[in-house]
Design a protein around this motif. Structure first.
Motif, PDB file in Angstrom:
ATOM      1  N   ALA A 169     -21.676  37.524  10.204  1.00 39.14           N
ATOM      2  CA  ALA A 169     -21.416  37.956  11.727  1.00 39.14           C
ATOM      3  C   ALA A 169     -21.156  36.989  12.722  1.00 39.14           C
ATOM      4  O   ALA A 169     -20.862  37.262  13.617  1.00 39.14           O
ATOM      5  CB  ALA A 169     -22.798  38.679  11.959  1.00 39.14           C
ATOM      6  N   PHE A 170     -22.018  35.718  12.443  1.00 44.79           N
ATOM      7  CA  PHE A 170     -21.983  34.648  13.594  1.00 44.79           C
ATOM      8  C   PHE A 170     -21.161  33.305  12.789  1.00 44.79           C
ATOM      9  O   PHE A 170     -19.903  33.539  12.585  1.00 44.79           O
ATOM     10  CB  PHE A 170     -23.245  34.087  13.789  1.00 44.79           C
ATOM     11  CG  PHE A 170     -24.047  35.436  14.150  1.00 44.79           C
ATOM     12  CD1 PHE A 170     -23.876  35.714  15.889  1.00 44.79           C
ATOM     13  CD2 PHE A 170     -24.946  36.085  13.590  1.00 44.79           C
ATOM     14  CE1 PHE A 170     -24.651  36.804  16.437  1.00 44.79           C
ATOM     15  CE2 PHE A 170     -25.781  37.264  14.199  1.00 44.79           C
ATOM     16  CZ  PHE A 170     -25.207  37.582  15.643  1.00 44.79           C
ATOM     17  N   THR A 171     -21.781  32.398  12.546  1.00 43.39           N
ATOM     18  CA  THR A 171     -21.147  30.963  12.138  1.00 43.39           C
ATOM     19  C   THR A 171     -21.700  30.726  10.412  1.00 43.39           C
ATOM     20  O   THR A 171     -22.923  31.137  10.313  1.00 43.39           O
ATOM     21  CB  THR A 171     -20.975  29.780  12.830  1.00 43.39           C
ATOM     22  OG1 THR A 171     -22.263  29.618  13.101  1.00 43.39           O
ATOM     23  CG2 THR A 171     -20.522  30.431  14.614  1.00 43.39           C
ATOM     24  N   ALA A 172     -21.124  29.645   9.958  1.00 43.74           N
ATOM     25  CA  ALA A 172     -21.940  29.101   8.884  1.00 43.74           C
ATOM     26  C   ALA A 172     -23.199  28.530   9.162  1.00 43.74           C
ATOM     27  O   ALA A 172     -23.978  28.344   8.302  1.00 43.74           O
ATOM     28  CB  ALA A 172     -20.837  28.315   8.178  1.00 43.74           C
ATOM     29  N   ALA A 173     -23.269  27.750  10.402  1.00 43.30           N
ATOM     30  CA  ALA A 173     -24.193  27.169  10.841  1.00 43.30           C
ATOM     31  C   ALA A 173     -25.553  28.046  11.301  1.00 43.30           C
ATOM     32  O   ALA A 173     -26.514  27.546  11.094  1.00 43.30           O
ATOM     33  CB  ALA A 173     -23.847  26.210  11.843  1.00 43.30           C
ATOM     34  N   THR A 174     -25.462  29.317  11.688  1.00 44.98           N
ATOM     35  CA  THR A 174     -26.236  30.029  12.318  1.00 44.98           C
ATOM     36  C   THR A 174     -27.570  30.317  11.251  1.00 44.98           C
ATOM     37  O   THR A 174     -28.703  30.342  11.620  1.00 44.98           O
ATOM     38  CB  THR A 174     -25.619  31.211  12.789  1.00 44.98           C
ATOM     39  OG1 THR A 174     -24.597  31.165  13.374  1.00 44.98           O
ATOM     40  CG2 THR A 174     -26.769  32.353  13.485  1.00 44.98           C
ATOM     41  N   PRO A 175     -27.287  30.619  10.019  1.00 41.65           N
ATOM     42  CA  PRO A 175     -28.329  30.708   9.070  1.00 41.65           C
ATOM     43  C   PRO A 175     -29.433  29.653   9.106  1.00 41.65           C
ATOM     44  O   PRO A 175     -30.555  29.802   9.125  1.00 41.65           O
ATOM     45  CB  PRO A 175     -27.757  31.014   7.750  1.00 41.65           C
ATOM     46  CG  PRO A 175     -26.592  31.628   7.907  1.00 41.65           C
ATOM     47  CD  PRO A 175     -26.172  30.718   9.066  1.00 41.65           C
ATOM     48  N   PHE A 176     -29.014  28.300   9.406  1.00 39.62           N
ATOM     49  CA  PHE A 176     -29.862  27.249   9.167  1.00 39.62           C
ATOM     50  C   PHE A 176     -30.841  27.168  10.419  1.00 39.62           C
ATOM     51  O   PHE A 176     -31.835  26.871  10.516  1.00 39.62           O
ATOM     52  CB  PHE A 176     -29.004  26.039   9.105  1.00 39.62           C
ATOM     53  CG  PHE A 176     -28.387  25.832   7.806  1.00 39.62           C
ATOM     54  CD1 PHE A 176     -29.127  25.491   6.513  1.00 39.62           C
ATOM     55  CD2 PHE A 176     -26.922  25.808   7.491  1.00 39.62           C
ATOM     56  CE1 PHE A 176     -28.609  25.538   5.500  1.00 39.62           C
ATOM     57  CE2 PHE A 176     -26.387  25.593   6.441  1.00 39.62           C
ATOM     58  CZ  PHE A 176     -27.419  25.194   5.352  1.00 39.62           C
ATOM     59  N   TYR A 177     -30.071  27.397  11.636  1.00 43.67           N
ATOM     60  CA  TYR A 177     -30.848  27.804  12.835  1.00 43.67           C
ATOM     61  C   TYR A 177     -31.711  28.796  13.016  1.00 43.67           C
ATOM     62  O   TYR A 177     -33.074  28.568  13.368  1.00 43.67           O
ATOM     63  CB  TYR A 177     -29.821  27.904  14.211  1.00 43.67           C
ATOM     64  CG  TYR A 177     -28.859  26.833  14.285  1.00 43.67           C
ATOM     65  CD1 TYR A 177     -29.284  25.520  14.134  1.00 43.67           C
ATOM     66  CD2 TYR A 177     -27.623  27.172  14.563  1.00 43.67           C
ATOM     67  CE1 TYR A 177     -28.202  24.605  14.074  1.00 43.67           C
ATOM     68  CE2 TYR A 177     -26.515  26.227  14.734  1.00 43.67           C
ATOM     69  CZ  TYR A 177     -26.852  24.960  14.426  1.00 43.67           C
ATOM     70  OH  TYR A 177     -25.867  23.904  14.702  1.00 43.67           O
ATOM     71  N   VAL A 178     -31.660  29.984  12.105  1.00 42.03           N
ATOM     72  CA  VAL A 178     -32.499  30.869  11.797  1.00 42.03           C
ATOM     73  C   VAL A 178     -33.794  30.586  11.245  1.00 42.03           C
ATOM     74  O   VAL A 178     -35.068  30.722  11.367  1.00 42.03           O
ATOM     75  CB  VAL A 178     -31.785  32.305  11.370  1.00 42.03           C
ATOM     76  CG1 VAL A 178     -32.811  33.291  10.848  1.00 42.03           C
ATOM     77  CG2 VAL A 178     -30.873  32.778  12.245  1.00 42.03           C
ATOM     78  N   ALA A 179     -33.279  29.793  10.143  1.00 43.93           N
ATOM     79  CA  ALA A 179     -34.300  29.092   9.095  1.00 43.93           C
ATOM     80  C   ALA A 179     -35.257  28.310   9.916  1.00 43.93           C
ATOM     81  O   ALA A 179     -36.672  28.303   9.808  1.00 43.93           O
ATOM     82  CB  ALA A 179     -33.888  28.475   8.043  1.00 43.93           C
TER      83      ALA A 179
END
Length: 405
Positions: free
Chosen positions: A356-366
């Motif tokens: 839905a966003f970018t490949a980096a976004t999951p790390f920021y959510v984490a």
């Protein structure tokens, strides 16, 4: 004058049998990491579907933890160990023979059930059967645990470079050897503990201190398993490359959980260690997001994250065991059931966020989730402050390391 024998190395055959099976069981934690992209390609599965291999495993492991102490105190440790190993043998083999990703996901759930039964019983069995006192038994157990966590990804990479099915078949064969070893070498049933009521873990969660730590662990585990289960995809390495990367991760987890965490808690209050390491982990996850397109940078973040995870796993579970006067198996199973929910939810959510966003976004959510865990520890400090002053003997420390992994 004859050299003095090392009591750690001179153990009954039954102890070595359980220790060997422990190595293989803990290998299962990181075994599938190197083959996630290969499974996605071979079975024409989406990244989200493949990440459910972690979800099914963790969800069933956590749920089963609520009932393992109830079962083992009724049928005995030996039968519980053998039942758990038999389930892993069958479901790992079935996963390797699967023709679609849905089947692999389902069989990983059965694997999780077997692992919960085995791991929850193994430490007590080794301590009860070992010679040279509990101290020698615990060192042997922790060595098996560390070896398994470190070797799992490496073996997964080696076998996965041949076929994604290889790690599943390898686990099944090794666990079958462990089953035979325990069945033939452990003739005597260890003394049974007092039967645990089925409702005990559920009632345990009504204790404020345990509830605070369990909820903090839930948010922490979101960060943990985004790092573990999502990172193989943006890394873009082959199975062997991923195996070596997560071998470094597993080695860092093993070293800090067994050596660094006890060293820190002898010098600092546990709650301070918890919120400090959580904030450091959040920074590491932000760095992973920034380096998501830089392979070397992301590998460094994975290994550094492993070092921080090792400390957190041990200190957090050690705190749980000091938080209440409940029997430790009850407190540990209640806490583990809640925290595994975070681990189960994280992998597919991370994949959906990346799409839905970018490949980096999951790390920021984490990173955000880990900060929430840190705030829960700080805000709830009054309810858990007493864990800073509880001294943990070696056995409880080993239990903490086990439950933490």
């Amino acid at each position: 004058m004859a050299a003095k024998k090392n009591p750690i190395l001179h153990q009954p055959k039954a102890v070595w049998a359980v220790a060997f099976a422990c190595v293989i069981a803990f290998m299962g934690i990181g075994l599938v990491d190197p083959i996630l992209p290969a499974i996605a390609n071979s079975l024409h599965a989406t990244q989200t579907q493949t990440s459910l291999l972690f979800t099914s495993y963790l969800l069933i492991t956590g749920f089963a933890m609520l009932f393992t102490s109830w079962l083992s105190t009724r049928i005995g440790a030996r039968k519980t160990l053998l039942f758990g190993l038999a389930l892993i043998v069958v479901f790992a083999l079935a996963a390797g023979l699967s023709q679609n990703v849905e089947s692999v996901i389902g069989f990983r759930a059965g694997w999780g059930l077997g692992n919960a039964l085995f791991i929850s019983t193994a430490l007590a069995t080794i301590v009860g059967a070992a010679s040279g006192g509990a101290s020698s038994a615990i060192i042997l157990y922790e060595a098996a645990l560390g070896l398994g966590i470190a070797i799992g990804p490496l073996l997964g990479g080696l076998l996965g470079s041949i076929s994604w099915r290889g790690p599943f078949f390898g686990t099944s064969v090794l666990m079958a050897v462990g089953f035979i070893a325990i069945a033939t070498l452990m003739k005597k049933e260890p003394e049974r503990a007092k039967p645990t009521p089925l409702s005990a873990p559920f009632k345990a969660l009504t204790r404020p201190a345990l509830a605070v730590l369990a909820v903090a662990a839930l948010f922490y585990n979101i960060g943990f398993f985004i790092l573990l289960a999502y990172t193989p995809f943006p890394l873009g390495l082959d199975a062997m490359g991923l195996g070596l990367t997560f071998f470094g991760w597993g080695l860092a987890v093993a070293i800090t959980s067994v050596l660094v965490a006890p060293w820190l808690t002898r010098r600092l209050p546990r709650t301070r260690v918890l919120w400090t390491v959580l904030l450091l982990l959040a920074l590491d996850l932000v760095a992973a997001g920034l380096f998501v397109s830089n392979t070397v940078g992301l590998i460094v973040c994975v290994v550094v994250g492993g070092a921080l995870l090792g400390v957190m796993n041990t200190v957090l579970t050690e705190s749980v065991m000091a938080a209440t006067d409940l029997p430790r198996p009850v407190a540990s199973s209640a806490y583990s059931a809640v925290r595994f929910i975070g681990g189960a939810v994280a992998p597919p959510v991370a994949s959906l966020i990346a799409v839905a966003f970018t490949a980096a976004t999951p790390f920021y959510v984490a990173a955000g989730s880990v900060v929430v865990a840190s705030l829960i520890i700080v805000v709830g400090h009054r309810m858990i402050a007493h864990v800073d002053h509880e001294e943990e003997p070696e056995l409880e420390e080993a239990e903490a390391i086990t439950a933490g992994e």
